[in-house]
Design a protein around this motif. Sequence first.
Motif, mmCIF file in Angstrom:
data_model
loop_
_atom_site.group_PDB
_atom_site.id
_atom_site.type_symbol
_atom_site.label_atom_id
_atom_site.label_comp_id
_atom_site.label_asym_id
_atom_site.label_seq_id
_atom_site.Cartn_x
_atom_site.Cartn_y
_atom_site.Cartn_z
ATOM 1 N N ARG B 210 0.694 -1.127 0.083
ATOM 2 C CA ARG B 210 0.022 -0.068 -0.193
ATOM 3 C C ARG B 210 0.831 1.244 0.004
ATOM 4 O O ARG B 210 0.638 2.280 -0.792
ATOM 5 C CB ARG B 210 -0.935 -0.249 1.183
ATOM 6 C CG ARG B 210 -2.218 0.698 1.096
ATOM 7 C CD ARG B 210 -2.798 0.338 2.689
ATOM 8 N NE ARG B 210 -2.396 0.885 3.621
ATOM 9 C CZ ARG B 210 -2.710 0.810 4.999
ATOM 10 N NH1 ARG B 210 -3.482 -0.213 5.146
ATOM 11 N NH2 ARG B 210 -1.970 1.638 6.041
ATOM 12 N N ARG B 211 1.795 1.429 0.824
ATOM 13 C CA ARG B 211 2.793 2.462 0.647
ATOM 14 C C ARG B 211 3.574 2.607 -0.420
ATOM 15 O O ARG B 211 3.686 3.687 -0.787
ATOM 16 C CB ARG B 211 3.913 2.103 2.011
ATOM 17 C CG ARG B 211 3.475 2.267 3.476
ATOM 18 C CD ARG B 211 4.803 2.043 4.422
ATOM 19 N NE ARG B 211 4.334 2.595 5.656
ATOM 20 C CZ ARG B 211 5.175 2.664 6.690
ATOM 21 N NH1 ARG B 211 6.598 2.178 6.650
ATOM 22 N NH2 ARG B 211 4.870 3.278 7.751
ATOM 23 N N LEU B 212 4.045 1.428 -1.019
ATOM 24 C CA LEU B 212 4.682 1.441 -2.224
ATOM 25 C C LEU B 212 3.905 2.219 -3.251
ATOM 26 O O LEU B 212 4.256 2.770 -4.114
ATOM 27 C CB LEU B 212 5.170 0.084 -2.528
ATOM 28 C CG LEU B 212 6.501 -0.281 -1.761
ATOM 29 C CD1 LEU B 212 6.973 -1.578 -2.260
ATOM 30 C CD2 LEU B 212 7.844 0.553 -2.202
ATOM 31 N N LEU B 214 1.169 4.309 -2.810
ATOM 32 C CA LEU B 214 1.210 5.854 -2.504
ATOM 33 C C LEU B 214 2.310 6.476 -3.049
ATOM 34 O O LEU B 214 2.098 7.404 -3.672
ATOM 35 C CB LEU B 214 0.875 5.968 -0.998
ATOM 36 C CG LEU B 214 0.828 7.340 -0.861
ATOM 37 C CD1 LEU B 214 -0.470 8.130 -1.311
ATOM 38 C CD2 LEU B 214 0.774 7.648 0.853
ATOM 39 N N LEU B 215 3.668 5.831 -2.623
ATOM 40 C CA LEU B 215 4.889 6.434 -3.185
ATOM 41 C C LEU B 215 4.790 6.574 -4.839
ATOM 42 O O LEU B 215 5.364 7.376 -5.161
ATOM 43 C CB LEU B 215 6.045 5.661 -2.657
ATOM 44 C CG LEU B 215 7.550 5.833 -3.354
ATOM 45 C CD1 LEU B 215 7.834 7.260 -2.917
ATOM 46 C CD2 LEU B 215 8.515 4.970 -2.577
ATOM 47 N N ARG B 217 2.557 6.901 -6.778
ATOM 48 C CA ARG B 217 1.439 7.807 -7.030
ATOM 49 C C ARG B 217 2.059 9.384 -6.652
ATOM 50 O O ARG B 217 1.947 10.248 -7.686
ATOM 51 C CB ARG B 217 0.064 7.871 -6.608
ATOM 52 C CG ARG B 217 -0.838 6.559 -6.818
ATOM 53 C CD ARG B 217 -2.129 6.646 -6.680
ATOM 54 N NE ARG B 217 -2.332 6.491 -5.135
ATOM 55 C CZ ARG B 217 -2.552 5.522 -4.526
ATOM 56 N NH1 ARG B 217 -1.991 4.255 -5.116
ATOM 57 N NH2 ARG B 217 -2.825 5.497 -3.316
ATOM 58 N N LEU B 218 2.829 9.570 -5.774
ATOM 59 C CA LEU B 218 3.271 10.908 -5.484
ATOM 60 C C LEU B 218 4.418 11.136 -6.338
ATOM 61 O O LEU B 218 4.740 12.332 -6.593
ATOM 62 C CB LEU B 218 3.620 10.884 -3.873
ATOM 63 C CG LEU B 218 2.332 10.775 -2.815
ATOM 64 C CD1 LEU B 218 2.756 10.865 -1.575
ATOM 65 C CD2 LEU B 218 1.267 11.749 -3.266
ATOM 66 N N ASP B 219 5.219 9.995 -6.607
ATOM 67 C CA ASP B 219 6.318 10.364 -7.409
ATOM 68 C C ASP B 219 5.872 10.639 -8.778
ATOM 69 O O ASP B 219 6.717 11.389 -9.415
ATOM 70 C CB ASP B 219 7.279 8.848 -7.434
ATOM 71 C CG ASP B 219 8.486 9.092 -6.766
ATOM 72 O OD1 ASP B 219 8.682 10.276 -6.110
ATOM 73 O OD2 ASP B 219 9.376 8.013 -6.681
#
Lengths: 554, 433
Positions: B210-212, B214-215, B217-219
């Motif tokens: 999940r974190r990866l 989100l990372l 998408r933000l990247d």
Amino acid sequence: MRCNSMIRTTTALMLLSAVGAALVGRSASAAGLDPLSAARQVDELLAKEGFGAGQDANETPAAKADDQTFLRRVALDLIGHPPTPEDITAYSLDTSETKRLSAVERLLAKREFGENWARYWRDVIMYRRSEERALLVGPTVVSFLSDEFNGEAHWDKIARKFITATGDIREEGATAIIMAQNGVAEDTTAEISRIFLGIQIQCAQCHNHPTDRWKREQFHELAAFFPRIAVRAVKKDGDRRSFEIVSVDKERKKKEKDKPGRGNTEHYMPDLQKPEEEGKLMRPVFFVTGQKLESGEKDQDRRAQVAQWITSRKDRWFARAYVNRMWAELVGRGFYEPVDDIGPDRSCSAPHTLDYLADHFAGSQYDVKWLFRVITATDAYQRESRSRYEEGKAPFTANCPQRLRGDQLYNSLIAVLGIEDASPKERAKEADNYRAAMASPRGRVNVAFGYDPSAPRDEVAGSIPQALFLMNGAELNRGLNGRQPNTALGKLLGEIDKNDALVEELYLRCLAREPNPAEMETCLEYAKSVGNRSEAFEDILWSLVNSTEFLNRK
Amino acid sequence: MTLHLRHQIDVSLDRRGVFHRRDFLRGISAASIAAGTLSWRDVVSLQAADLTKRGRACIFLWMQGGPSHFETFSPKPGHANGGETKAISTSVAGIEVSENFPEFAKVMHEAAIIRSMTSKEGSHPRATYLMHTGYLPTASVKYPAFGSIVAQQLPRPELELPAFVRIGNNSRDGAGGGLLGIEFDPFAMPEAGKLPTNTTPATDFTRYDRRLGLLGRLDASYAGHGGQQEVAEHQKLYQKAARMIKSSQMKTFELDGEPDSVRAAYGDSQFGRSCLLARRLVETGIPCVEIVVNGWDTHFDNFPRVKEMAGQIDQPFAALIADLKQRGMLDSTLVVWTGEFGRTPKINPRAGRDHYPKAFNTVVAGGGVRGGQVIGRTDAGGGEVEDRPVTVNDLLQTFCKSLQIDSKIENIAPNGRPIKIVDGGQPVDELFA
């Protein structure tokens, strides 16, 4: 913004006007050409050389970067730390037209300015060390250069101190270049030429240079300024060991059998056909100008003389080498690349611009801060970034993202985690023991994330251990914990009720900017989908710390 | 993986003088990098991975400090220089080793001793660097460690772990990826028997993914604002790191699954666990493992100290050779035991021996080496190489021959200088006869 930021903002604004007044006073008395006029001239020259507006469509310069991008860029570049949320607020509220100039002045006046560039040059020198024991001089060279850069900061004076250094390496930081090369004449020569002149003359050590004009003799004539340096162990009480750089003006009795010519008071060029023989006696000659000394001069006289010739304002290499390197660090691309290879047979992308900057830098008496003022005031510096090798785009029409050096990254991490840097006491301890320094949190980040600043930036890649450190590092992840009231995130979760305000705060802390609407939406939706607020914001903070933007200055 | 592959391609293109890395990056559109559609690179790499090299690997047992040749594999009983050390017979008639290696003596028929190693470098860091790279340290070029060369030259597309693993604390600079780039740096782990640093995921895998996500998408947002190339590289690195820590191959690092009999054979010691892990890593497909053992710098009390060091080494070393043999891996796995130099023939007043590069010994086994032989000879006093001198570059050429690496391949240093994998020297052909 929260009200405590506002209070600090007011103070910052008061400070700001004081700096503005100081700025006016300083400009009037400065030795160099007015930095702002110089910057305008640089942009015009660049345009004339084909890197400005109105060329073809591909080369349209990028737009001017917005204030927040500029502030993070210039803060990381000048002081090695990101701006704090309070800095950003104060800066955003400043409506004066000269706010970018005053921001630069404010940064140049900080203690961290000297420290940042001291660490940069430590890396330039130490990444090329020939032996591990040279790491002992690391903390000393940082403290020496911090004082120099925070003081008068004349590059020629600094260079002369490096070239003529003697003494205990734990007391005299200027011994670093010599210590890093173990006092060996050929290697010291090569480094001095590379660092201060941008000329890789060591390629001529064994054969005539294939692509430059220098001959083997010329390398060895330069080495003939340095045959009388020796590195000696300093024995001190207990386990405190050090080394000192000494002049050996008396003929040494014991010669090294395997290295004919070594241990002599003069330099000999080995005969490649007969390496067992002493070789040919070389007279000290400075290859750039042909100025020479007689054999037999004392070590200090030789080194002082060549240091004068290297830093002379009559010749451009010294100024060009420094300007090229600083321009590359700040604008992201050098006039020459790699930055330390600017020899006469290399090609320069904008020679008139470089010469203009070099001549006026020399004219400012090699005033390091003058050059920072000029470059940071150019449009070339202040534009938005584009990836380094974007297809079809000319250099200097945009800034380039730069990967943070280890120290810059460490400073960014402690800002996010809200923890203090090492105390003066801890620093003193580390200065005394380079192993302790390397094992400190800053040291470990430097080992994992540091890189040779002279290496072409497209060769500087990330690594698996770096990714693992940021993804899983136990200490780091404890700091990102939101359920502990004493962590930075724990405090923010308690202070800020609204999710959008919290997202904004995390963006400011990590990336020194506000999130754009798409990013805000992504984060808010994420928080909603996770449900647990602490958990969601831990993930958001984790993602920001692990993001590409966090690792780069754009 | 991509970073790794890119170097593969660059090197071959550089050699033909066609492309440099930068040109290469310029030549393909940024959009294709961002989109990750670089499958043709993988095709190139697969072709490059010569099938016959697939199973080749090496394990370096690095003896930091300079082990005494007298007290290891070149005993000189009966000569004053030999001191109190006795010689014992081995599984091969006529070959004797020092009494400190009784277990190794039993597998002598699988190994070869080179007793005529010779070099000029008598300082630890320089000699260590030379032995690792084949070059002396210079300011202008950072030479890659041989293990990094192996990682570069024997690519393993299916491998989810780093290609060069270094086990043990190396206080000295044994060199790393150097001019090949940090992606070929050794993946360092201080000790075997537990997972390497920072490989325990910070959260459970569901949340990790999940974190990866989100990372990512933000990247993507930053990629759209001038950072596409940086984001593409960063994302690939993270995918590789995440693939590693989530990989079932991570089990390789855990020794619990090994039968008690195997663990007992290697012995319950740091070096024993390291050797067992090395075998497991090679089995999983890692082409190069280096194990660092410190403590051979015996300037005083040489005899009891070498005995103690040898006591740590002997059984695991022999067990590693026997285990590789039993598993049918020895033919394709080169095992090397060496330090940076030997020690002085004359015993000093502190009952120690000092640095001595002029003559020392190295042991090689597997990787096509015919066991049960001795290469070269020192004189009666152990100070002069009398027969068949082997230089550091000869030794590295020998490694290349065993691993089927073309030593003439040139990598390009950042200053444009071509650097041969090994410059000069000849392989010790008799080893393979």
